[in-house]
Scaffold this motif. Structure first.
Motif, PDB file in Angstrom:
ATOM      1  N   ALA A  34       0.834  -1.213   0.000  1.00 36.89           N
ATOM      2  CA  ALA A  34       0.000   0.000   0.000  1.00 36.89           C
ATOM      3  C   ALA A  34       0.867   1.261   0.000  1.00 36.89           C
ATOM      4  CB  ALA A  34      -0.930  -0.009   1.213  1.00 36.89           C
ATOM      5  N   CYS A  35       1.891   1.274   0.839  1.00 35.64           N
ATOM      6  CA  CYS A  35       2.753   2.457   0.945  1.00 35.64           C
ATOM      7  C   CYS A  35       3.499   2.729  -0.350  1.00 35.64           C
ATOM      8  CB  CYS A  35       3.768   2.292   2.070  1.00 35.64           C
ATOM      9  SG  CYS A  35       3.029   2.319   3.690  1.00 35.64           S
ATOM     10  N   SER A  36       3.790   1.663  -1.093  1.00 34.58           N
ATOM     11  CA  SER A  36       4.590   1.841  -2.309  1.00 34.58           C
ATOM     12  C   SER A  36       3.719   1.897  -3.563  1.00 34.58           C
ATOM     13  CB  SER A  36       5.578   0.675  -2.434  1.00 34.58           C
ATOM     14  OG  SER A  36       4.868  -0.539  -2.623  1.00 34.58           O
ATOM     15  N   GLY A  37       2.423   1.977  -3.370  1.00 37.38           N
ATOM     16  CA  GLY A  37       1.518   2.006  -4.520  1.00 37.38           C
ATOM     17  C   GLY A  37       1.610   0.717  -5.322  1.00 37.38           C
ATOM     18  N   GLY A  38       1.912  -0.384  -4.643  1.00 39.32           N
ATOM     19  CA  GLY A  38       1.969  -1.685  -5.315  1.00 39.32           C
ATOM     20  C   GLY A  38       3.316  -1.998  -5.935  1.00 39.32           C
ATOM     21  N   GLU A  39       4.276  -1.074  -5.820  1.00 41.32           N
ATOM     22  CA  GLU A  39       5.603  -1.299  -6.419  1.00 41.32           C
ATOM     23  C   GLU A  39       6.411  -2.352  -5.660  1.00 41.32           C
ATOM     24  OE1 GLU A  39       7.308  -0.017  -9.141  1.00 41.32           O
ATOM     25  OE2 GLU A  39       5.324   0.642  -9.766  1.00 41.32           O
ATOM     26  N   LEU A  40       6.248  -2.400  -4.345  1.00 49.74           N
ATOM     27  CA  LEU A  40       7.017  -3.352  -3.534  1.00 49.74           C
ATOM     28  C   LEU A  40       6.280  -4.686  -3.451  1.00 49.74           C
ATOM     29  CD1 LEU A  40       8.208  -1.132  -0.544  1.00 49.74           C
ATOM     30  CD2 LEU A  40       9.533  -1.879  -2.499  1.00 49.74           C
ATOM     31  N   ALA A  41       6.394  -5.453  -4.512  1.00 46.84           N
ATOM     32  CA  ALA A  41       5.718  -6.756  -4.543  1.00 46.84           C
ATOM     33  C   ALA A  41       6.764  -7.852  -4.378  1.00 46.84           C
ATOM     34  CB  ALA A  41       4.965  -6.919  -5.843  1.00 46.84           C
ATOM     35  N   LEU A  42       7.262  -7.998  -3.152  1.00 44.15           N
ATOM     36  CA  LEU A  42       8.307  -8.988  -2.922  1.00 44.15           C
ATOM     37  C   LEU A  42       7.676 -10.343  -2.608  1.00 44.15           C
ATOM     38  CD1 LEU A  42       9.802  -8.266   0.594  1.00 44.15           C
ATOM     39  CD2 LEU A  42       7.780  -7.184  -0.285  1.00 44.15           C
ATOM     40  N   PRO A  43       8.440 -11.442  -2.789  1.00 42.64           N
ATOM     41  CA  PRO A  43       7.894 -12.765  -2.448  1.00 42.64           C
ATOM     42  C   PRO A  43       7.442 -12.764  -0.982  1.00 42.64           C
ATOM     43  CG  PRO A  43      10.039 -12.953  -3.529  1.00 42.64           C
ATOM     44  CD  PRO A  43       9.831 -11.517  -3.250  1.00 42.64           C
ATOM     45  N   GLU A  44       6.173 -13.043  -0.783  1.00 41.70           N
ATOM     46  CA  GLU A  44       5.580 -12.816   0.547  1.00 41.70           C
ATOM     47  C   GLU A  44       6.247 -13.617   1.662  1.00 41.70           C
ATOM     48  OE1 GLU A  44       1.340 -13.038   0.409  1.00 41.70           O
ATOM     49  OE2 GLU A  44       1.231 -11.899  -1.467  1.00 41.70           O
ATOM     50  N   GLY A  45       6.637 -14.853   1.331  1.00 42.50           N
ATOM     51  CA  GLY A  45       7.216 -15.714   2.361  1.00 42.50           C
ATOM     52  C   GLY A  45       8.516 -15.170   2.928  1.00 42.50           C
ATOM     53  N   THR A  46       9.245 -14.397   2.151  1.00 43.33           N
ATOM     54  CA  THR A  46      10.566 -13.927   2.601  1.00 43.33           C
ATOM     55  C   THR A  46      10.470 -12.894   3.718  1.00 43.33           C
ATOM     56  OG1 THR A  46      10.589 -12.201   0.916  1.00 43.33           O
ATOM     57  CG2 THR A  46      11.630 -14.301   0.342  1.00 43.33           C
ATOM     58  N   VAL A  47       9.287 -12.329   3.910  1.00 41.77           N
ATOM     59  CA  VAL A  47       9.131 -11.332   4.980  1.00 41.77           C
ATOM     60  C   VAL A  47       9.228 -11.996   6.358  1.00 41.77           C
ATOM     61  CG1 VAL A  47       7.449  -9.785   6.071  1.00 41.77           C
ATOM     62  CG2 VAL A  47       7.823  -9.688   3.612  1.00 41.77           C
ATOM     63  N   TYR A  48       8.763 -13.239   6.456  1.00 43.51           N
ATOM     64  CA  TYR A  48       8.728 -13.886   7.775  1.00 43.51           C
ATOM     65  C   TYR A  48      10.124 -14.164   8.356  1.00 43.51           C
ATOM     66  CZ  TYR A  48       3.709 -14.121   7.322  1.00 43.51           C
ATOM     67  OH  TYR A  48       2.396 -13.773   7.198  1.00 43.51           O
ATOM     68  N   PRO A  49      11.042 -14.724   7.553  1.00 44.00           N
ATOM     69  CA  PRO A  49      12.403 -14.870   8.120  1.00 44.00           C
ATOM     70  C   PRO A  49      12.982 -13.523   8.548  1.00 44.00           C
ATOM     71  CG  PRO A  49      12.190 -16.175   6.124  1.00 44.00           C
ATOM     72  CD  PRO A  49      10.943 -15.343   6.226  1.00 44.00           C
ATOM     73  N   ALA A  50      12.657 -12.485   7.782  1.00 45.34           N
ATOM     74  CA  ALA A  50      13.169 -11.145   8.143  1.00 45.34           C
ATOM     75  C   ALA A  50      12.559 -10.674   9.457  1.00 45.34           C
ATOM     76  CB  ALA A  50      12.856 -10.161   7.025  1.00 45.34           C
ATOM     77  N   LEU A  51      11.267 -10.934   9.650  1.00 49.47           N
ATOM     78  CA  LEU A  51      10.613 -10.535  10.911  1.00 49.47           C
ATOM     79  C   LEU A  51      11.249 -11.271  12.094  1.00 49.47           C
ATOM     80  CD1 LEU A  51       6.869 -10.501   9.761  1.00 49.47           C
ATOM     81  CD2 LEU A  51       8.150  -8.521  10.585  1.00 49.47           C
ATOM     82  N   HIS A  52      11.495 -12.564  11.914  1.00 49.85           N
ATOM     83  CA  HIS A  52      12.103 -13.361  12.998  1.00 49.85           C
ATOM     84  C   HIS A  52      13.519 -12.865  13.284  1.00 49.85           C
ATOM     85  CE1 HIS A  52       9.267 -16.927  13.512  1.00 49.85           C
ATOM     86  NE2 HIS A  52       8.661 -16.115  12.662  1.00 49.85           N
TER      87      HIS A  52
END
Lengths: 104, 291
Positions: A34-52
């Motif tokens: 939302a913040c990037s107007g849809g430009e930041l469409a990264l592979p969703e699963g990769t966010v979780y290792p980063a959060l951990h």
């Protein structure tokens, strides 16, 4: 924007969206989109290792909440995380200014 | 098998601990509930990513904590020997007694040998664990080889440290001096053994959750930041052994017992070289087939 181009910036981006309000994993991804107007469409699963990882480094904290009978891990930014976000913003400002000066 | 089940299997295969695994699975289940069409990536790749990032932090954290525990034990050991020695009129060194004293009782020799050697291996191994963890402190994902060496150094340091701590109560028991240090030694020694051994499960956990990144682990020269090609691990070990001999001889001179200093120096210097030869590759001081 490709995931490769986000390398090195993902931590700062996550800290930025979580600093606004505590979020769970799916909401972090949606907020980034939302913040990037849809430009930041990264592979969703990769966010979780980063959060951990960010939590292991003490930049985020998390706790369980229950929504609709489902357990949900909600992440908040810590004091250290806020400080690190400031460093990331400054680093990005210098980087962007430098690149802009060369490319412009 | 659905996506979440596959993820669970891959996380288990990657060595992610049970509680962490349950948490990850719950997060991904929640995500898929929000968006069943979400493209989360291949379960195996995700499991490897978790193992890489969490394994790196776990190995590093375990090395730091192991060193901290060993440092506490070492400080207590030094204080005990110093104070015990002073109480009985001796000097710091290894305590009050010259080496020849131990030779009068045959069963003291193997006991003290094990304790002295263990203490030195613990000191070296724990220090090297700290050195490598510090060198890799900013590395987001370390290689599996580096993580393995970090875990080995921490594990060997803790086990040898606990073994060395046996010396504390034993020495004071067999010496049988009526001193307040006897009481302290008998209580503090076992407490330190428990402290050190209580950290071994952390090392086991770190060893299970190993990063998957391939690549070589650096050797002792990398740990020390030496780039001079003449500085090989073997040469460093020899220089260190000679330095140990000289220091112990100096201690002997200071204690008015040159013979004792030379004896201890030769023993410690030789122990350093033997330790390097026996544990050098296992602890990542030198690469296999090199030096």
């Amino acid at each position: 924007m490709k995931a490769e181009e986000l390398k090195g910036h993902l931590d700062g981006l996550i800290l930025a969206v979580v600093s606004r309000e505590p979020l769970h994993g799916y909401a972090v991804i949606e907020s980034l989109k939302a913040c990037s107007g849809g430009e930041l469409a990264l592979p969703e699963g990769t966010v979780y290792p980063a959060l951990h990882r960010l939590e292991a480094d003490g930049l985020l904290s998390s706790k369980w909440s229950v929504v609709g009978g489902r357990r949900r891990r909600v992440y908040s930014i810590t004091k250290r995380g806020t400080k690190e976000l400031g460093v990331s913003r400054e680093r990005w400002r210098v980087f962007a200014t430098t690149i802009e000066a060369v490319l412009a | 098998m659905n996506y979440v089940d596959s993820l669970q299997v891959e996380l288990a295969a990657a060595g992610i601990p049970t509680r962490r695994r349950a948490r990850i699975v719950a997060e991904f289940s929640d995500h898929l509930h929000e968006n069943p069409e979400a493209e989360l990536g291949a379960p195996r790749d995700l499991a490897r990513q978790f193992a890489d990032e969490l394994g790196t932090r776990l190995a590093r954290g375990t090395a730091y904590r192991a060193f901290a525990a060993l440092a506490v034990a070492a400080i207590v050991l030094v204080v005990m020997f110093f104070n015990g020695g002073r109480t009985w009129g001796g000097w710091v060194g290894y305590g009050h007694y010259p080496v020849s004293y131990y030779l009068h009782r045959w069963w003291w020799v193997p006991m003290m040998l094990v304790c002295f050697i263990s203490a030195q291996i613990a000191l070296a191994s724990g220090g090297l664990a700290l050195l490598r963890a510090w060198r890799l402190r900013r590395v987001p994902v370390m290689t599996a080889a580096d993580a393995a060496i970090l875990n080995r150094r921490a594990g060997v340091g803790l086990v040898c440290g606990a073994t060395a701590m046996i010396a504390l109560p034993l020495t004071h028991f067999v010496v049988d001096f009526s001193s307040r240090w006897n009481t302290v030694a008998i209580t503090v020694g076992p407490a330190l053994i428990v402290l050190l051994l209580a950290m071994v499960p952390d090392v086991v956990r770190a060893a299970r959750l190993r990063p998957t990144r391939e690549g070589p682990a650096g050797d002792l020269t990398a740990d020390l930041g030496l780039e001079d090609p003449r500085a090989t691990p073997r040469r460093i070990a020899v220089v260190l052994s000679v330095a140990i001999v000289l220091v112990m001889v100096a201690v002997g001179v200071y204690s008015d017992d040159l013979y004792d200093g030379i004896l201890r120096g030769l023993f410690d210097g030789a122990a350093c070289l033997v330790g390097f030869a026996v544990l050098g590759q296992y602890l990542g001081l030198q690469r296999s087939g090199v030096d």
